[in-house]
Design a protein around this motif. Structure first.
Motif, PDB file in Angstrom:
ATOM      1  N   GLU A   6       0.835  -1.202   0.000  1.00 46.22           N
ATOM      2  CA  GLU A   6       0.000   0.000   0.000  1.00 46.22           C
ATOM      3  C   GLU A   6       0.873   1.256   0.000  1.00 46.22           C
ATOM      4  N   TRP A  36     -10.507  -3.169   0.848  1.00 50.71           N
ATOM      5  CA  TRP A  36      -9.793  -2.340   1.820  1.00 50.71           C
ATOM      6  C   TRP A  36     -10.457  -2.507   3.182  1.00 50.71           C
ATOM      7  N   CYS A  96      -4.895  -3.192   2.482  1.00 47.27           N
ATOM      8  CA  CYS A  96      -5.379  -3.754   1.230  1.00 47.27           C
ATOM      9  C   CYS A  96      -5.446  -5.277   1.391  1.00 47.27           C
TER      10      CYS A  96
END
Length: 124
Positions: A6, A36, A96
């Motif tokens: 990320e 997410w 993520c």
């Protein structure tokens, strides 16, 4: 080795915007859902947004609807989270995640790969 990395977190004032990116390597997730999640201090990790493999389906936490937008670029094996009108309560570490399932899922346990997280801090 599969990795999700990320980027894009940071410190922003309330009302501001940030765009998070998550680049996957080691395998393609072009046929799998991605999502997410976030975790604030002292709280459990919670779902924020998810997107189907083709991008046709998206789903959001109620509190971020209309402010956050998830998208993906399968050619780049990357998923994004555009965050607008940020609020102090959005402060958290954002993660993520990628699933190996073929079907769209919102369930935490259905996501097999996770990034290391990126800090988002919204000041009032």
């Amino acid at each position: 080795q599969v990795q999700l990395v990320e980027s894009g977190g940071g410190l922003v004032q309330a009302g501001g915007s940030l765009r998070l990116s998550c680049a996957a390597s080691g395998r393609t997730f072009s046929r799998n859902p991605m999502g997410w999640f976030r975790q604030a201090p002292g709280k459990e990790r919670e779902f924020v947004a998810a997107i189907s493999w083709g991008g046709a389906s998206t789903y959001y936490l109620d509190s971020v609807k209309g402010r956050f937008t998830i998208s993906r670029d399968n050619a780049k094996n990357t998923v994004y989270l555009q965050m607008n009108s940020l609020k102090p309560e959005d402060t958290a570490v954002y993660y993520c995640a990628a699933s190996t399932l073929k079907t769209f899922t919102l369930k935490y346990n259905d996501y097999d790969y996770w990034g290391q997280g990126t800090q988002v801090t919204v000041s009032s």
